[in-house]
Design a protein around this motif. Structure first.
Motif, PDB file in Angstrom:
ATOM      1  N   ALA A   1     -21.857 -46.513  35.437  1.00 12.47           N
ATOM      2  CA  ALA A   1     -21.854 -45.864  36.752  1.00 12.47           C
ATOM      3  C   ALA A   1     -21.495 -44.392  36.618  1.00 12.47           C
ATOM      4  O   ALA A   1     -22.093 -43.528  37.272  1.00 12.47           O
ATOM      5  N   GLN A   2     -20.541 -44.099  35.788  1.00 13.80           N
ATOM      6  CA  GLN A   2     -20.120 -42.712  35.599  1.00 13.80           C
ATOM      7  C   GLN A   2     -21.273 -41.876  35.028  1.00 13.80           C
ATOM      8  O   GLN A   2     -21.505 -40.747  35.455  1.00 13.80           O
ATOM      9  N   LEU A   3     -22.012 -42.453  34.083  1.00  9.00           N
ATOM     10  CA  LEU A   3     -23.139 -41.752  33.484  1.00  9.00           C
ATOM     11  C   LEU A   3     -24.220 -41.494  34.523  1.00  9.00           C
ATOM     12  O   LEU A   3     -24.791 -40.402  34.593  1.00  9.00           O
ATOM     13  N   ARG A   4     -24.501 -42.500  35.376  1.00  9.54           N
ATOM     14  CA  ARG A   4     -25.523 -42.322  36.421  1.00  9.54           C
ATOM     15  C   ARG A   4     -25.093 -41.249  37.418  1.00  9.54           C
ATOM     16  O   ARG A   4     -25.898 -40.411  37.823  1.00  9.54           O
ATOM     17  N   GLU A   5     -23.817 -41.259  37.788  1.00  6.33           N
ATOM     18  CA  GLU A   5     -23.331 -40.267  38.743  1.00  6.33           C
ATOM     19  C   GLU A   5     -23.414 -38.852  38.172  1.00  6.33           C
ATOM     20  O   GLU A   5     -23.827 -37.910  38.851  1.00  6.33           O
ATOM     21  N   SER A   6     -23.004 -38.704  36.929  1.00  4.41           N
ATOM     22  CA  SER A   6     -23.061 -37.367  36.319  1.00  4.41           C
ATOM     23  C   SER A   6     -24.515 -36.904  36.169  1.00  4.41           C
ATOM     24  O   SER A   6     -24.808 -35.725  36.361  1.00  4.41           O
ATOM     25  N   ARG A   7     -25.423 -37.828  35.879  1.00  2.76           N
ATOM     26  CA  ARG A   7     -26.839 -37.476  35.765  1.00  2.76           C
ATOM     27  C   ARG A   7     -27.366 -36.997  37.115  1.00  2.76           C
ATOM     28  O   ARG A   7     -28.088 -35.996  37.202  1.00  2.76           O
ATOM     29  N   GLN A   8     -27.000 -37.707  38.202  1.00  4.59           N
ATOM     30  CA  GLN A   8     -27.458 -37.315  39.533  1.00  4.59           C
ATOM     31  C   GLN A   8     -26.871 -35.968  39.943  1.00  4.59           C
ATOM     32  O   GLN A   8     -27.563 -35.134  40.535  1.00  4.59           O
ATOM     33  N   SER A   9     -25.602 -35.746  39.604  1.00  7.38           N
ATOM     34  CA  SER A   9     -24.991 -34.455  39.956  1.00  7.38           C
ATOM     35  C   SER A   9     -25.667 -33.313  39.201  1.00  7.38           C
ATOM     36  O   SER A   9     -25.886 -32.232  39.754  1.00  7.38           O
ATOM     37  N   ARG A  10     -26.015 -33.558  37.949  1.00  5.64           N
ATOM     38  CA  ARG A  10     -26.740 -32.523  37.179  1.00  5.64           C
ATOM     39  C   ARG A  10     -28.098 -32.249  37.805  1.00  5.64           C
ATOM     40  O   ARG A  10     -28.537 -31.094  37.885  1.00  5.64           O
ATOM     41  N   GLU A  11     -28.782 -33.292  38.249  1.00  3.96           N
ATOM     42  CA  GLU A  11     -30.092 -33.106  38.886  1.00  3.96           C
ATOM     43  C   GLU A  11     -29.953 -32.323  40.189  1.00  3.96           C
ATOM     44  O   GLU A  11     -30.774 -31.453  40.486  1.00  3.96           O
ATOM     45  N   ARG A  12     -28.899 -32.615  40.968  1.00  3.66           N
ATOM     46  CA  ARG A  12     -28.678 -31.879  42.217  1.00  3.66           C
ATOM     47  C   ARG A  12     -28.388 -30.402  41.931  1.00  3.66           C
ATOM     48  O   ARG A  12     -28.939 -29.510  42.580  1.00  3.66           O
ATOM     49  N   ARG A  13     -27.516 -30.145  40.918  1.00  6.16           N
ATOM     50  CA  ARG A  13     -27.210 -28.759  40.571  1.00  6.16           C
ATOM     51  C   ARG A  13     -28.456 -28.017  40.099  1.00  6.16           C
ATOM     52  O   ARG A  13     -28.648 -26.849  40.413  1.00  6.16           O
ATOM     53  N   ARG A  14     -29.296 -28.716  39.378  1.00  5.05           N
ATOM     54  CA  ARG A  14     -30.530 -28.094  38.887  1.00  5.05           C
ATOM     55  C   ARG A  14     -31.450 -27.763  40.049  1.00  5.05           C
ATOM     56  O   ARG A  14     -32.048 -26.685  40.104  1.00  5.05           O
ATOM     57  N   ALA A  15     -31.565 -28.704  40.996  1.00  3.52           N
ATOM     58  CA  ALA A  15     -32.413 -28.457  42.164  1.00  3.52           C
ATOM     59  C   ALA A  15     -31.880 -27.275  42.970  1.00  3.52           C
ATOM     60  O   ALA A  15     -32.656 -26.412  43.415  1.00  3.52           O
ATOM     61  N   GLU A  16     -30.547 -27.209  43.166  1.00  6.48           N
ATOM     62  CA  GLU A  16     -29.939 -26.079  43.881  1.00  6.48           C
ATOM     63  C   GLU A  16     -30.210 -24.772  43.151  1.00  6.48           C
ATOM     64  O   GLU A  16     -30.550 -23.756  43.776  1.00  6.48           O
ATOM     65  N   PHE A  17     -30.068 -24.792  41.837  1.00  6.33           N
ATOM     66  CA  PHE A  17     -30.313 -23.586  41.041  1.00  6.33           C
ATOM     67  C   PHE A  17     -31.756 -23.122  41.213  1.00  6.33           C
ATOM     68  O   PHE A  17     -32.020 -21.930  41.400  1.00  6.33           O
ATOM     69  N   LEU A  18     -32.693 -24.071  41.168  1.00  4.52           N
ATOM     70  CA  LEU A  18     -34.110 -23.695  41.305  1.00  4.52           C
ATOM     71  C   LEU A  18     -34.404 -23.136  42.696  1.00  4.52           C
ATOM     72  O   LEU A  18     -35.153 -22.152  42.824  1.00  4.52           O
TER      73      LEU A  18
ATOM     74  N   ASN B   1     -32.217 -21.638  44.705  1.00  8.97           N
ATOM     75  CA  ASN B   1     -31.593 -20.307  44.744  1.00  8.97           C
ATOM     76  C   ASN B   1     -32.425 -19.288  43.981  1.00  8.97           C
ATOM     77  O   ASN B   1     -32.555 -18.134  44.403  1.00  8.97           O
ATOM     78  N   LEU B   2     -32.977 -19.707  42.882  1.00 16.18           N
ATOM     79  CA  LEU B   2     -33.818 -18.819  42.080  1.00 16.18           C
ATOM     80  C   LEU B   2     -35.068 -18.434  42.860  1.00 16.18           C
ATOM     81  O   LEU B   2     -35.451 -17.254  42.895  1.00 16.18           O
ATOM     82  N   GLN B   3     -35.710 -19.403  43.507  1.00 19.23           N
ATOM     83  CA  GLN B   3     -36.899 -19.103  44.318  1.00 19.23           C
ATOM     84  C   GLN B   3     -36.543 -18.158  45.465  1.00 19.23           C
ATOM     85  O   GLN B   3     -37.286 -17.228  45.767  1.00 19.23           O
ATOM     86  N   HIS B   4     -35.400 -18.421  46.116  1.00 21.78           N
ATOM     87  CA  HIS B   4     -34.956 -17.553  47.208  1.00 21.78           C
ATOM     88  C   HIS B   4     -34.731 -16.126  46.703  1.00 21.78           C
ATOM     89  O   HIS B   4     -35.114 -15.148  47.359  1.00 21.78           O
ATOM     90  N   GLY B   5     -34.095 -16.010  45.523  1.00 18.58           N
ATOM     91  CA  GLY B   5     -33.874 -14.690  44.935  1.00 18.58           C
ATOM     92  C   GLY B   5     -35.194 -13.988  44.629  1.00 18.58           C
ATOM     93  O   GLY B   5     -35.337 -12.778  44.877  1.00 18.58           O
ATOM     94  N   TYR B   6     -36.179 -14.711  44.105  1.00 15.64           N
ATOM     95  CA  TYR B   6     -37.500 -14.131  43.848  1.00 15.64           C
ATOM     96  C   TYR B   6     -38.118 -13.617  45.142  1.00 15.64           C
ATOM     97  O   TYR B   6     -38.695 -12.525  45.176  1.00 15.64           O
ATOM     98  N   LYS B   7     -38.016 -14.411  46.202  1.00 19.44           N
ATOM     99  CA  LYS B   7     -38.597 -14.008  47.489  1.00 19.44           C
ATOM    100  C   LYS B   7     -37.918 -12.738  48.003  1.00 19.44           C
ATOM    101  O   LYS B   7     -38.591 -11.832  48.515  1.00 19.44           O
ATOM    102  N   ARG B   8     -36.576 -12.676  47.886  1.00 17.56           N
ATOM    103  CA  ARG B   8     -35.853 -11.496  48.359  1.00 17.56           C
ATOM    104  C   ARG B   8     -36.285 -10.256  47.582  1.00 17.56           C
ATOM    105  O   ARG B   8     -36.510  -9.188  48.165  1.00 17.56           O
TER     106      ARG B   8
END
Length: 154
Positions: free
Chosen positions: A101-118, A120-127
């Protein structure tokens, strides 16, 4: 007469010290003896090698072929049996592991952080793109104002 004596005296050391004819004769005699002896021994060795190869070719080739066929088939079956055993061992060793369970949770949190980063990156490109377009428009307006002030025809 004195001139002839002088010439003869001049030639004496050359005659006394000139051993070329003698040395050439000795070298030729040595080479003849060496070549004759060497050729005889080489011919004997060639005949011995030919006899050995002929005897090996006719006597041992049939035996080698039959033993090779027999041993190679035995080795082939042994290798196949060994391969089968290794495959069985690998199948037994294969165990499906479920992620904790801990491994699945950490994997999901990494995926969420990656999605947020992407995002934010797209928003920065647009700006950056928007600010670049605004600056281009400002420069174009400034340039046209400058042309009007200086009365420069396009």
């Amino acid at each position: 007469m004195i001139i002839q004596v002088g010439r003869e005296l001049y030639k004496v050391p050359l005659r006394v010290l000139d051993h070329r004819v003698f040395v050439n004769g000795e070298i030729e005699a040595f080479l003849d003896n060496f070549e004759v002896r060497r050729n005889d021994s080489e011919v004997e060795k060639l005949f011995q090698v030919t006899e050995t190869v002929g005897s090996l070719k006719y006597d041992l080739s049939e035996r080698f072929i039959s033993l090779g066929n027999k041993n190679l088939t035995d080795l082939g079956t042994e290798v196949n049996n060994l391969l089968y055993g290794v495959n069985n061992l690998l199948e037994k060793a294969k165990v499906e592991r479920t992620a904790s369970a801990q491994l699945r949770e950490s994997r999901q949190s990494r995926e969420r952080r990656r999605a947020e980063f992407l995002t934010n990156l797209q928003h920065g490109y647009k700006r950056i793109e928007n600010s670049f377009e605004e600056k281009e428009e400002e420069i174009a307006e400034l340039y046209s104002d400058l042309q009007l002030k200086l009365s420069i025809a396009k």
